[in-house]
Design an enzyme around this catalytic site. Structure first.
Site, PDB file in Angstrom:
ATOM      1  N   SER A 126      38.258  92.508  58.082  1.00 52.36           N
ATOM      2  CA  SER A 126      39.297  93.587  59.008  1.00 52.36           C
ATOM      3  C   SER A 126      40.609  93.582  57.930  1.00 52.36           C
ATOM      4  O   SER A 126      40.938  92.690  57.126  1.00 52.36           O
ATOM      5  CB  SER A 126      40.014  92.549  60.109  1.00 52.36           C
ATOM      6  N   TYR A 151      42.716  84.564  65.053  1.00 53.28           N
ATOM      7  CA  TYR A 151      41.555  85.673  64.850  1.00 53.28           C
ATOM      8  C   TYR A 151      41.572  85.872  63.357  1.00 53.28           C
ATOM      9  O   TYR A 151      40.452  86.131  62.720  1.00 53.28           O
ATOM     10  CB  TYR A 151      41.809  86.722  65.714  1.00 53.28           C
ATOM     11  N   LYS A 155      38.678  85.655  59.861  1.00 57.63           N
ATOM     12  CA  LYS A 155      38.163  86.706  58.880  1.00 57.63           C
ATOM     13  C   LYS A 155      38.602  86.214  57.193  1.00 57.63           C
ATOM     14  O   LYS A 155      37.854  86.325  56.583  1.00 57.63           O
ATOM     15  CB  LYS A 155      39.071  87.924  59.080  1.00 57.63           C
TER      16      LYS A 155
HETATM   17  P1  NAD Z   1      32.984  93.815  70.256  1.00 56.71           P
HETATM   18  O1  NAD Z   1      33.464  92.820  71.044  1.00 56.71           O
HETATM   19  O2  NAD Z   1      32.662  95.209  70.861  1.00 56.71           O
HETATM   20  O3  NAD Z   1      31.542  93.519  69.775  1.00 56.71           O
HETATM   21  C1  NAD Z   1      31.218  92.367  69.384  1.00 56.71           C
HETATM   22  C2  NAD Z   1      29.799  91.997  69.949  1.00 56.71           C
HETATM   23  O4  NAD Z   1      29.415  90.602  69.577  1.00 56.71           O
HETATM   24  C3  NAD Z   1      29.641  91.815  71.442  1.00 56.71           C
HETATM   25  O5  NAD Z   1      28.782  92.626  71.837  1.00 56.71           O
HETATM   26  C4  NAD Z   1      29.639  90.566  71.936  1.00 56.71           C
HETATM   27  O6  NAD Z   1      28.911  90.395  73.282  1.00 56.71           O
HETATM   28  C5  NAD Z   1      28.894  89.760  70.620  1.00 56.71           C
HETATM   29  N1  NAD Z   1      29.051  88.397  70.399  1.00 56.71           N
HETATM   30  C6  NAD Z   1      30.364  87.874  70.331  1.00 56.71           C
HETATM   31  N2  NAD Z   1      30.152  86.529  70.111  1.00 56.71           N
HETATM   32  C7  NAD Z   1      28.991  86.401  70.051  1.00 56.71           C
HETATM   33  C8  NAD Z   1      28.122  85.196  69.849  1.00 56.71           C
HETATM   34  N3  NAD Z   1      28.763  83.968  69.354  1.00 56.71           N
HETATM   35  N4  NAD Z   1      26.659  85.117  69.754  1.00 56.71           N
HETATM   36  C9  NAD Z   1      26.319  86.351  70.160  1.00 56.71           C
HETATM   37  N5  NAD Z   1      26.975  87.654  70.229  1.00 56.71           N
HETATM   38  C10 NAD Z   1      28.243  87.335  70.070  1.00 56.71           C
HETATM   39  O7  NAD Z   1      33.766  94.201  68.939  1.00 56.71           O
HETATM   40  P2  NAD Z   1      33.949  95.295  68.084  1.00 56.71           P
HETATM   41  O8  NAD Z   1      35.227  96.209  68.036  1.00 56.71           O
HETATM   42  O9  NAD Z   1      32.618  96.132  67.860  1.00 56.71           O
HETATM   43  O10 NAD Z   1      33.810  94.456  66.533  1.00 56.71           O
HETATM   44  C11 NAD Z   1      32.836  94.211  65.773  1.00 56.71           C
HETATM   45  C12 NAD Z   1      33.433  93.165  64.646  1.00 56.71           C
HETATM   46  O11 NAD Z   1      34.445  94.164  63.768  1.00 56.71           O
HETATM   47  C13 NAD Z   1      33.778  91.959  64.770  1.00 56.71           C
HETATM   48  O12 NAD Z   1      33.663  91.068  63.834  1.00 56.71           O
HETATM   49  C14 NAD Z   1      35.610  92.359  64.796  1.00 56.71           C
HETATM   50  O13 NAD Z   1      36.312  91.115  64.421  1.00 56.71           O
HETATM   51  C15 NAD Z   1      35.537  93.112  63.858  1.00 56.71           C
HETATM   52  N6  NAD Z   1      36.657  94.108  63.571  1.00 56.71           N
HETATM   53  C16 NAD Z   1      36.950  95.105  64.742  1.00 56.71           C
HETATM   54  C17 NAD Z   1      37.986  95.830  64.803  1.00 56.71           C
HETATM   55  C18 NAD Z   1      38.303  96.826  65.756  1.00 56.71           C
HETATM   56  O14 NAD Z   1      39.422  97.224  66.035  1.00 56.71           O
HETATM   57  N7  NAD Z   1      37.386  97.035  66.768  1.00 56.71           N
HETATM   58  C19 NAD Z   1      38.575  95.763  63.670  1.00 56.71           C
HETATM   59  C20 NAD Z   1      38.553  95.187  62.302  1.00 56.71           C
HETATM   60  C21 NAD Z   1      37.182  94.111  62.587  1.00 56.71           C
HETATM   61  N1  UFG Z   2      50.374 100.199  70.344  1.00 59.43           N
HETATM   62  C1  UFG Z   2      51.208 100.643  71.378  1.00 59.43           C
HETATM   63  N2  UFG Z   2      50.989 100.694  72.607  1.00 59.43           N
HETATM   64  C2  UFG Z   2      49.701  99.871  73.025  1.00 59.43           C
HETATM   65  C3  UFG Z   2      48.902  99.435  71.944  1.00 59.43           C
HETATM   66  C4  UFG Z   2      49.201  99.551  70.596  1.00 59.43           C
HETATM   67  O1  UFG Z   2      52.477 101.262  70.992  1.00 59.43           O
HETATM   68  O2  UFG Z   2      49.487  99.733  74.171  1.00 59.43           O
HETATM   69  C5  UFG Z   2      50.769 100.346  68.922  1.00 59.43           C
HETATM   70  C6  UFG Z   2      50.892  98.925  68.254  1.00 59.43           C
HETATM   71  O3  UFG Z   2      52.066  98.774  68.264  1.00 59.43           O
HETATM   72  C7  UFG Z   2      50.602  99.353  66.816  1.00 59.43           C
HETATM   73  C8  UFG Z   2      49.317 100.572  66.848  1.00 59.43           C
HETATM   74  O4  UFG Z   2      49.572 100.947  68.395  1.00 59.43           O
HETATM   75  O5  UFG Z   2      51.488  99.994  66.094  1.00 59.43           O
HETATM   76  C9  UFG Z   2      47.965 100.048  66.885  1.00 59.43           C
HETATM   77  O6  UFG Z   2      47.693  99.033  67.469  1.00 59.43           O
HETATM   78  P1  UFG Z   2      46.176  98.310  67.734  1.00 59.43           P
HETATM   79  O7  UFG Z   2      46.608  97.085  68.805  1.00 59.43           O
HETATM   80  O8  UFG Z   2      45.339  99.408  68.318  1.00 59.43           O
HETATM   81  O9  UFG Z   2      45.796  97.996  66.382  1.00 59.43           O
HETATM   82  P2  UFG Z   2      46.569  96.936  65.286  1.00 59.43           P
HETATM   83  O10 UFG Z   2      46.455  97.596  63.917  1.00 59.43           O
HETATM   84  O11 UFG Z   2      47.610  96.224  65.849  1.00 59.43           O
HETATM   85  O12 UFG Z   2      45.342  95.688  65.352  1.00 59.43           O
HETATM   86  C10 UFG Z   2      43.911  96.150  64.974  1.00 59.43           C
HETATM   87  C11 UFG Z   2      43.010  95.210  65.603  1.00 59.43           C
HETATM   88  C12 UFG Z   2      43.070  93.745  65.198  1.00 59.43           C
HETATM   89  C13 UFG Z   2      43.071  93.423  63.666  1.00 59.43           C
HETATM   90  C14 UFG Z   2      44.180  94.589  63.152  1.00 59.43           C
HETATM   91  C15 UFG Z   2      44.195  94.657  61.655  1.00 59.43           C
HETATM   92  O13 UFG Z   2      43.191  95.343  67.044  1.00 59.43           O
HETATM   93  O14 UFG Z   2      42.028  93.101  65.775  1.00 59.43           O
HETATM   94  O15 UFG Z   2      43.870  95.781  63.561  1.00 59.43           O
HETATM   95  O16 UFG Z   2      42.966  94.996  61.348  1.00 59.43           O
HETATM   96  F1  UFG Z   2      43.566  92.403  63.251  1.00 59.43           F
END
Ligand code: NAD
Ligand code: UFG
Length: 338
Positions: A126, A151, A155
């Site tokens: 991330s 969290y 990573k």
């Molecule tokens: P998500 O929660 O939709 O998907 C994660 C999946 O993993 C889910 O289906 C959950 O049931 C499964 N899971 C969690 N723990 C488990 C375990 N112990 N065993 C088996 N299954 C398990 O999340 P996502 O948004 O698809 O994110 C996927 C990956 O990308 C994660 O590692 C997350 O940290 C990373 N990531 C996501 C974002 C974002 O904004 N969505 C940003 C940066 C990184």
């Molecule tokens: N925001 C609002 N209102 C809301 C939600 C978000 O104004 O209700 C704003 C936040 O302040 C930020 C922007 O929208 O400025 C994006 O916020 P998100 O929560 O969607 O995303 P972030 O970049 O803050 O966080 C995301 C993931 C985290 C990860 C991070 C860095 O959610 O898991 O990116 O990768 F750690």
């Protein structure tokens, strides 16, 4: 057909990646405990691609279950590891749960890859690893900063664990993908992001306000040192992000990779207000909003330099923002039955 194990494949990014993998001719087996996803995602995937992925319902932190499942799928050529808990705020409240889930699931995965000679891993990292960057855009060379949440720490730790594993065992190859802000849904509207409870992230909050589930969007701060005062992020379409995993695997199959790291973003920063306006313009839906206090821990501005992924993986963010917005809205309407 080359088989890929997708840990967390029923989740938001995993389900879109499964679609992309199947479309590219890979065979997918999903390992997921459904802690943050639904079983009917498998039906939706097969409606989109015509192929139902194999599924093992298991917890990646359960070593015996992982060993059993890996032994059934020891013909796989790679693993994509999405399985993690991802709510930043919750991780501050429940650090042990986050470290246990996110670290143990990765350790078991690497151990089973060694045991069953599965050579390739693609890991979901991330942009959070960059903290508040000194220079923009951030490149893969930008310094990592101690994360402000457990969290984020998972990573940084996971990246270190993977590097050390590859150093000790050259038969393992790794690509670490640092995602910026994934948004949107599949164009079919059949799969998308399913937040449980009140969404933490901006895009699902926007679509829930548009659907009338929430009264208004709270925008966290308009006094940042940015052109319009709002925070800036790099919002990447989830279908484009999914394609990057296919590109990473193809790259690893062709070339002798040790550990490679790629930023995945569009290369353009958008402010919160710009995203709100883009949603309104693409959908014709007006979004009520209020400006509220800053959210503690928010990074004022970050966006990616993705030149390396462009050059080495041949991957580009392609989807126009308008289309991403329309897909997100289509998905929300389906979920809400509008
Ligand atoms: P998500 O929660 O939709 O998907 C994660 C999946 O993993 C889910 O289906 C959950 O049931 C499964 N899971 C969690 N723990 C488990 C375990 N112990 N065993 C088996 N299954 C398990 O999340 P996502 O948004 O698809 O994110 C996927 C990956 O990308 C994660 O590692 C997350 O940290 C990373 N990531 C996501 C974002 C974002 O904004 N969505 C940003 C940066 C990184
Ligand atoms: N925001 C609002 N209102 C809301 C939600 C978000 O104004 O209700 C704003 C936040 O302040 C930020 C922007 O929208 O400025 C994006 O916020 P998100 O929560 O969607 O995303 P972030 O970049 O803050 O966080 C995301 C993931 C985290 C990860 C991070 C860095 O959610 O898991 O990116 O990768 F750690």
């Amino acid at each position: 057909m080359a088989k890929i194990i997708v840990n967390g494949g029923c989740g938001y990014i995993g389900s879109h990646t499964t679609v992309a993998l199947q479309n590219a001719g890979f065979e997918v087996v999903i390992f997921d405990n459904l802690s943050n996803s639904r079983l009917d995602t498998l039906d939706k995937i097969s409606e989109i691609t015509g192929i139902r992925p194999e599924f093992e319902q298991l917890d990646c932190t359960d070593k015996q279950a992982m060993q059993d499942a890996f032994s059934r799928h020891n013909d796989a050529i790679g693993v994509i590891h999405f399985a993690a808990l991802k709510a930043v705020g919750e991780s501050v409240e429940k650090p042990i749960m986050y470290y246990r889930n996110n670290i143990l699931s990765l350790l078991n995965t690497l151990e089973m890859m060694e045991k069953f000679n599965i050579p390739n891993i693609v890991f979901s990292s991330s942009a959070t690893v960059y903290g508040i960057p000194d220079e923009l855009p951030v490149t893969e060379e930008s310094p990592l900063r101690p994360a402000t949440s457990p969290y984020g720490q998972t990573k940084i730790m996971a990246e270190t664990i993977i590097r050390d594993t590859v150093t000790a065992n050259p038969k393992i190859h790794a690509v670490l993908l640092r995602y910026f802000n994934p948004i949107g849904a599949h164009p079919s509207g059949k799969i998308g992001e399913l937040p449980i409870g009140v969404p933490n992230n901006l895009m699902p909050y926007i679509t829930q306000v548009a659907a009338g589930i929430r009264e208004r969007l709270n925008i966290f701060g308009n006094d940042y040192d940015t052109p319009d005062g709002f925070c800036i992020r790099d919002y990447i379409d989830v279908n484009d992000l999914a394609e990057a995993h296919v590109a990473a695997l193809n790259h690893m199959i062709k070339k002798d990779v040790t550990v490679e790291i790629y930023n995945l973003g569009t290369g353009h920063g958008l402010s919160v207000m710009e995203l709100v306006k883009a949603f309104e313009a693409a959908t014709g839906v007006k979004l009520p909003y209020a400006i509220t206090a800053r959210r503690p821990g928010d990074v004022p501005a970050i966006w990616a330099c993705s030149d390396l992924a462009n050059k080495q993986l041949g991957w580009y963010a392609k989807t126009p923002l308008e289309e991403t917005m329309r897909n997100a809205w289509k998905w929300q309407k389906n979920v809400s039955g509008i």
